[in-house]
Design a protein around this motif. Structure first.
Motif, PDB file in Angstrom:
ATOM      1  N   GLN A 170      16.429   9.484   2.896  1.00 37.20           N
ATOM      2  CA  GLN A 170      15.489   8.542   2.301  1.00 37.20           C
ATOM      3  C   GLN A 170      14.142   9.228   2.184  1.00 37.20           C
ATOM      4  O   GLN A 170      13.642   9.804   3.148  1.00 37.20           O
ATOM      5  N   GLN A 171      13.563   9.150   0.994  1.00 37.11           N
ATOM      6  CA  GLN A 171      12.298   9.820   0.737  1.00 37.11           C
ATOM      7  C   GLN A 171      11.123   9.045   1.323  1.00 37.11           C
ATOM      8  O   GLN A 171      10.165   9.643   1.800  1.00 37.11           O
ATOM      9  N   PHE A 172      11.210   7.730   1.319  1.00 37.75           N
ATOM     10  CA  PHE A 172      10.095   6.899   1.773  1.00 37.75           C
ATOM     11  C   PHE A 172      10.547   5.915   2.837  1.00 37.75           C
ATOM     12  O   PHE A 172      11.693   5.487   2.854  1.00 37.75           O
ATOM     13  N   THR A 173       9.617   5.560   3.732  1.00 37.45           N
ATOM     14  CA  THR A 173       9.863   4.518   4.721  1.00 37.45           C
ATOM     15  C   THR A 173       8.965   3.331   4.397  1.00 37.45           C
ATOM     16  O   THR A 173       7.831   3.506   3.938  1.00 37.45           O
ATOM     17  N   LEU A 174       9.485   2.156   4.630  1.00 40.15           N
ATOM     18  CA  LEU A 174       8.730   0.931   4.400  1.00 40.15           C
ATOM     19  C   LEU A 174       8.511   0.246   5.746  1.00 40.15           C
ATOM     20  O   LEU A 174       9.427   0.166   6.559  1.00 40.15           O
ATOM     21  N   THR A 227       0.849  -1.189   0.000  1.00 47.18           N
ATOM     22  CA  THR A 227       0.000   0.000   0.000  1.00 47.18           C
ATOM     23  C   THR A 227       0.881   1.233   0.000  1.00 47.18           C
ATOM     24  O   THR A 227       1.797   1.331   0.808  1.00 47.18           O
ATOM     25  N   ARG A 228       0.594   2.145  -0.910  1.00 49.00           N
ATOM     26  CA  ARG A 228       1.335   3.407  -0.963  1.00 49.00           C
ATOM     27  C   ARG A 228       0.459   4.513  -0.406  1.00 49.00           C
ATOM     28  O   ARG A 228      -0.629   4.771  -0.902  1.00 49.00           O
ATOM     29  N   ASN A 229       0.944   5.152   0.638  1.00 52.69           N
ATOM     30  CA  ASN A 229       0.238   6.264   1.262  1.00 52.69           C
ATOM     31  C   ASN A 229       1.262   7.363   1.527  1.00 52.69           C
ATOM     32  O   ASN A 229       1.689   7.569   2.649  1.00 52.69           O
ATOM     33  N   THR A 230       1.657   8.073   0.458  1.00 53.19           N
ATOM     34  CA  THR A 230       2.754   9.023   0.566  1.00 53.19           C
ATOM     35  C   THR A 230       2.312  10.479   0.571  1.00 53.19           C
ATOM     36  O   THR A 230       3.150  11.369   0.616  1.00 53.19           O
ATOM     37  N   GLY A 231       1.029  10.749   0.524  1.00 52.60           N
ATOM     38  CA  GLY A 231       0.562  12.126   0.581  1.00 52.60           C
ATOM     39  C   GLY A 231       0.983  12.931  -0.632  1.00 52.60           C
ATOM     40  O   GLY A 231       1.076  12.407  -1.731  1.00 52.60           O
ATOM     41  N   TRP A 232       1.288  14.210  -0.404  1.00 51.97           N
ATOM     42  CA  TRP A 232       1.588  15.101  -1.522  1.00 51.97           C
ATOM     43  C   TRP A 232       3.014  14.969  -2.031  1.00 51.97           C
ATOM     44  O   TRP A 232       3.343  15.441  -3.109  1.00 51.97           O
ATOM     45  N   ILE A 233       3.888  14.307  -1.280  1.00 46.66           N
ATOM     46  CA  ILE A 233       5.269  14.129  -1.732  1.00 46.66           C
ATOM     47  C   ILE A 233       5.293  13.075  -2.833  1.00 46.66           C
ATOM     48  O   ILE A 233       4.954  11.929  -2.619  1.00 46.66           O
ATOM     49  N   GLY A 234       5.693  13.489  -4.009  1.00 46.27           N
ATOM     50  CA  GLY A 234       5.798  12.553  -5.129  1.00 46.27           C
ATOM     51  C   GLY A 234       4.478  12.028  -5.640  1.00 46.27           C
ATOM     52  O   GLY A 234       4.419  10.951  -6.216  1.00 46.27           O
ATOM     53  N   THR A 260       5.793   8.474   3.378  1.00 48.11           N
ATOM     54  CA  THR A 260       6.829   9.486   3.261  1.00 48.11           C
ATOM     55  C   THR A 260       7.600   9.573   4.570  1.00 48.11           C
ATOM     56  O   THR A 260       7.003   9.577   5.646  1.00 48.11           O
ATOM     57  N   ASN A 261       8.920   9.642   4.479  1.00 51.88           N
ATOM     58  CA  ASN A 261       9.775   9.805   5.652  1.00 51.88           C
ATOM     59  C   ASN A 261       9.469  11.169   6.282  1.00 51.88           C
ATOM     60  O   ASN A 261       9.579  12.197   5.612  1.00 51.88           O
ATOM     61  N   PRO A 262       9.063  11.224   7.558  1.00 51.58           N
ATOM     62  CA  PRO A 262       8.711  12.504   8.184  1.00 51.58           C
ATOM     63  C   PRO A 262       9.841  13.528   8.164  1.00 51.58           C
ATOM     64  O   PRO A 262       9.599  14.717   7.945  1.00 51.58           O
ATOM     65  N   ALA A 263      11.084  13.098   8.367  1.00 56.56           N
ATOM     66  CA  ALA A 263      12.212  14.035   8.346  1.00 56.56           C
ATOM     67  C   ALA A 263      12.379  14.657   6.961  1.00 56.56           C
ATOM     68  O   ALA A 263      12.646  15.854   6.826  1.00 56.56           O
ATOM     69  N   TYR A 264      12.192  13.860   5.928  1.00 57.08           N
ATOM     70  CA  TYR A 264      12.284  14.356   4.557  1.00 57.08           C
ATOM     71  C   TYR A 264      11.178  15.380   4.295  1.00 57.08           C
ATOM     72  O   TYR A 264      11.421  16.435   3.716  1.00 57.08           O
ATOM     73  N   MET A 265       9.971  15.072   4.725  1.00 59.91           N
ATOM     74  CA  MET A 265       8.837  15.959   4.494  1.00 59.91           C
ATOM     75  C   MET A 265       9.027  17.296   5.232  1.00 59.91           C
ATOM     76  O   MET A 265       8.749  18.356   4.678  1.00 59.91           O
ATOM     77  N   ILE A 266       9.519  17.241   6.449  1.00 62.90           N
ATOM     78  CA  ILE A 266       9.762  18.470   7.213  1.00 62.90           C
ATOM     79  C   ILE A 266      10.847  19.306   6.546  1.00 62.90           C
ATOM     80  O   ILE A 266      10.694  20.526   6.374  1.00 62.90           O
ATOM     81  N   CYS A 267      11.935  18.681   6.158  1.00 56.35           N
ATOM     82  CA  CYS A 267      13.039  19.388   5.508  1.00 56.35           C
ATOM     83  C   CYS A 267      12.566  20.053   4.215  1.00 56.35           C
ATOM     84  O   CYS A 267      12.857  21.227   3.965  1.00 56.35           O
ATOM     85  N   LEU A 268      11.825  19.323   3.407  1.00 53.70           N
ATOM     86  CA  LEU A 268      11.329  19.863   2.143  1.00 53.70           C
ATOM     87  C   LEU A 268      10.316  20.984   2.369  1.00 53.70           C
ATOM     88  O   LEU A 268      10.348  22.005   1.675  1.00 53.70           O
ATOM     89  N   SER A 269       9.440  20.831   3.347  1.00 50.65           N
ATOM     90  CA  SER A 269       8.429  21.854   3.643  1.00 50.65           C
ATOM     91  C   SER A 269       9.080  23.150   4.120  1.00 50.65           C
ATOM     92  O   SER A 269       8.696  24.238   3.689  1.00 50.65           O
ATOM     93  N   ILE A 288      19.282  20.618  -0.854  1.00 51.68           N
ATOM     94  CA  ILE A 288      20.411  19.720  -1.088  1.00 51.68           C
ATOM     95  C   ILE A 288      20.465  18.633  -0.008  1.00 51.68           C
ATOM     96  O   ILE A 288      20.720  17.464  -0.306  1.00 51.68           O
ATOM     97  N   SER A 289      20.202  18.993   1.239  1.00 54.94           N
ATOM     98  CA  SER A 289      20.164  18.002   2.324  1.00 54.94           C
ATOM     99  C   SER A 289      19.101  16.944   2.060  1.00 54.94           C
ATOM    100  O   SER A 289      19.305  15.758   2.360  1.00 54.94           O
ATOM    101  N   ALA A 290      17.972  17.353   1.518  1.00 49.31           N
ATOM    102  CA  ALA A 290      16.883  16.409   1.233  1.00 49.31           C
ATOM    103  C   ALA A 290      17.302  15.355   0.213  1.00 49.31           C
ATOM    104  O   ALA A 290      16.794  14.234   0.230  1.00 49.31           O
ATOM    105  N   LEU A 291      18.253  15.689  -0.657  1.00 44.72           N
ATOM    106  CA  LEU A 291      18.732  14.718  -1.642  1.00 44.72           C
ATOM    107  C   LEU A 291      19.459  13.546  -0.992  1.00 44.72           C
ATOM    108  O   LEU A 291      19.564  12.479  -1.588  1.00 44.72           O
ATOM    109  N   PHE A 292      19.962  13.748   0.223  1.00 47.03           N
ATOM    110  CA  PHE A 292      20.706  12.696   0.910  1.00 47.03           C
ATOM    111  C   PHE A 292      19.859  11.935   1.916  1.00 47.03           C
ATOM    112  O   PHE A 292      20.361  11.057   2.617  1.00 47.03           O
TER     113      PHE A 292
END
Length: 129
Positions: free
Chosen positions: A119-123, A6-13, A72-81, A113-117
């Motif tokens: 993980q975008q998604f958690t499993l 199941t994919r539940n990634t919200g607005w990211i991607g 979506t990885n919460p840290a990634y989402m916060i950094c991007l937001s 740039i930090s967001a590029l390093f």
């Protein structure tokens, strides 16, 4: 081996179909808010590695009957937001304070740039502790 993903990634991607691989073989491309049921040709009791390819890959070991959740990885989402908010604020400050606008733009660039390093998604497995 039968599993569900199941994919539940919200607005990211949301506009991108995620490539899901099992033991290195592409099995499916998943749209946002979708669930896929897969029947993988493996012997009973064997395990496999499920990988999601995005900016940085995420892996999880699976076995018969697993239900995998892609979020979506919460840290990634916060950094991007925060990066997007800083970029927008810097555009508004451009007319009143040029130096503040430049500083916020550099901060936003650093976060992007930090967001590029990261993980975008958690499993995770939602059927097992």
């Amino acid at each position: 081996m039968k599993i569900s993903i199941t994919r539940n990634t919200g607005w990211i991607g949301f506009a991108v179909r995620l490539k899901v691989f099992i033991n290195g073989v592409e099995m499916v491309r998943m749209a946002n808010s979708a669930t896929q049921f897969l029947d993988i040709p493996l012997q009973e009791g064997d395990t496999a590695i499920l990988t999601v390819k995005s900016i940085r890959s995420s892996n999880i070991q699976i076995q018969e009957g697993d239900q995998v959740l892609i979020e979506t990885n919460p840290a990634y989402m916060i950094c991007l937001s925060i990066a997007m908010a800083l970029l927008i604020i810097s555009m508004f400050l451009r007319y009143s304070s040029n130096m503040a606008s430049i500083i916020l733009s550099f901060a936003a660039s650093g976060l992007f740039i930090s967001a590029l390093f990261m993980q975008q998604f958690t499993l995770s497995k939602i059927n097992r502790p």
